[in-house]
Design a protein around this motif. Structure first.
Motif, PDB file in Angstrom:
ATOM      1  N   THR A   1       0.132   2.086   0.403  1.00  0.00           N
ATOM      2  CA  THR A   1       1.478   1.656  -0.682  1.00  0.00           C
ATOM      3  C   THR A   1       1.063   2.243  -1.920  1.00  0.00           C
ATOM      4  O   THR A   1       0.177   1.877  -2.291  1.00  0.00           O
ATOM      5  N   ASP A   2       1.780   2.549  -2.943  1.00  0.00           N
ATOM      6  CA  ASP A   2       1.500   2.533  -3.593  1.00  0.00           C
ATOM      7  C   ASP A   2       2.418   2.312  -4.839  1.00  0.00           C
ATOM      8  O   ASP A   2       3.727   2.672  -5.241  1.00  0.00           O
ATOM      9  N   MET A   3       2.001   0.730  -5.583  1.00  0.00           N
ATOM     10  CA  MET A   3       3.198   0.113  -7.013  1.00  0.00           C
ATOM     11  C   MET A   3       2.756   0.466  -7.684  1.00  0.00           C
ATOM     12  O   MET A   3       2.442  -0.215  -8.444  1.00  0.00           O
ATOM     13  N   PRO A   4       2.828   1.599  -8.846  1.00  0.00           N
ATOM     14  CA  PRO A   4       2.509   1.453 -10.036  1.00  0.00           C
ATOM     15  C   PRO A   4       3.192   0.922 -10.984  1.00  0.00           C
ATOM     16  O   PRO A   4       2.923   0.763 -11.982  1.00  0.00           O
ATOM     17  N   GLU A   5       4.935   0.042 -10.737  1.00  0.00           N
ATOM     18  CA  GLU A   5       5.006  -0.974 -11.661  1.00  0.00           C
ATOM     19  C   GLU A   5       4.703  -2.108 -11.818  1.00  0.00           C
ATOM     20  O   GLU A   5       3.835  -2.824 -12.834  1.00  0.00           O
ATOM     21  N   GLN A   6       3.624  -2.526  -9.960  1.00  0.00           N
ATOM     22  CA  GLN A   6       2.430  -3.651 -10.372  1.00  0.00           C
ATOM     23  C   GLN A   6       1.170  -3.491 -10.571  1.00  0.00           C
ATOM     24  O   GLN A   6       0.594  -3.723 -10.500  1.00  0.00           O
ATOM     25  N   LYS A   7       0.958  -2.249 -10.834  1.00  0.00           N
ATOM     26  CA  LYS A   7      -0.310  -2.068 -11.050  1.00  0.00           C
ATOM     27  C   LYS A   7      -1.613  -1.288 -10.131  1.00  0.00           C
ATOM     28  O   LYS A   7      -2.568  -1.930 -10.276  1.00  0.00           O
ATOM     29  N   TYR A   8      -1.375  -0.791  -9.163  1.00  0.00           N
ATOM     30  CA  TYR A   8      -1.908  -1.272  -7.477  1.00  0.00           C
ATOM     31  C   TYR A   8      -1.649  -0.604  -6.316  1.00  0.00           C
ATOM     32  O   TYR A   8      -0.222   0.099  -6.495  1.00  0.00           O
ATOM     33  N   SER A   9      -2.560  -0.383  -5.489  1.00  0.00           N
ATOM     34  CA  SER A   9      -2.540   0.790  -4.280  1.00  0.00           C
ATOM     35  C   SER A   9      -2.785   0.077  -3.141  1.00  0.00           C
ATOM     36  O   SER A   9      -3.726  -0.747  -3.675  1.00  0.00           O
ATOM     37  N   LEU A  10      -2.296   0.279  -2.719  1.00  0.00           N
ATOM     38  CA  LEU A  10      -3.222  -0.251  -0.098  1.00  0.00           C
ATOM     39  C   LEU A  10      -3.091   0.624   0.042  1.00  0.00           C
ATOM     40  O   LEU A  10      -2.674   1.174  -0.005  1.00  0.00           O
TER      41      LEU A  10
END
Length: 65
Positions: A20-29
Motif C-alpha cells: 500500500t502506498d499512501m503519498p498523502e500520509q507520507k508512508y508506504s506499507l
C-alpha cells in the motif's frame, strides 16, 4: 523498504502479500508472510517518507494481533 523486503523474502523465505502506498500520509506499507493472511500471521513493514535512519531502538511502532 526494499532492503527489508529483500531480507524477509530472500533470507527468511517469506512472500510479499500486498503493498500500500499512501503519498498523502507520507508512508508506504508492505505485508510479508508465509501464506494467506486469513490463515497465518504476517509482518507489516512501514516506510515513512523522508526518514533516512532511526536511532537504535527508536524505529519500533507497534505489534498488532
Amino acid at each position: 523498504m526494499q532492503r527489508s523486503v529483500d531480507f524477509y523474502t530472500r533470507v527468511i523465505g517469506m512472500n510479499v502479500l500486498r503493498t500500500t502506498d499512501m503519498p498523502e500520509q507520507k508512508y508506504s506499507l508492505a505485508f510479508v508472510g508465509y501464506g494467506n493472511e486469513s490463515q497465518g500471521a504476517v509482518l507489516e513493514l512501514t516506510y515513512n517518507y523522508g526518514v533516512e535512519r532511526y536511532d537504535l531502538g527508536a524505529g519500533y511502532g507497534h505489534i498488532a494481533i
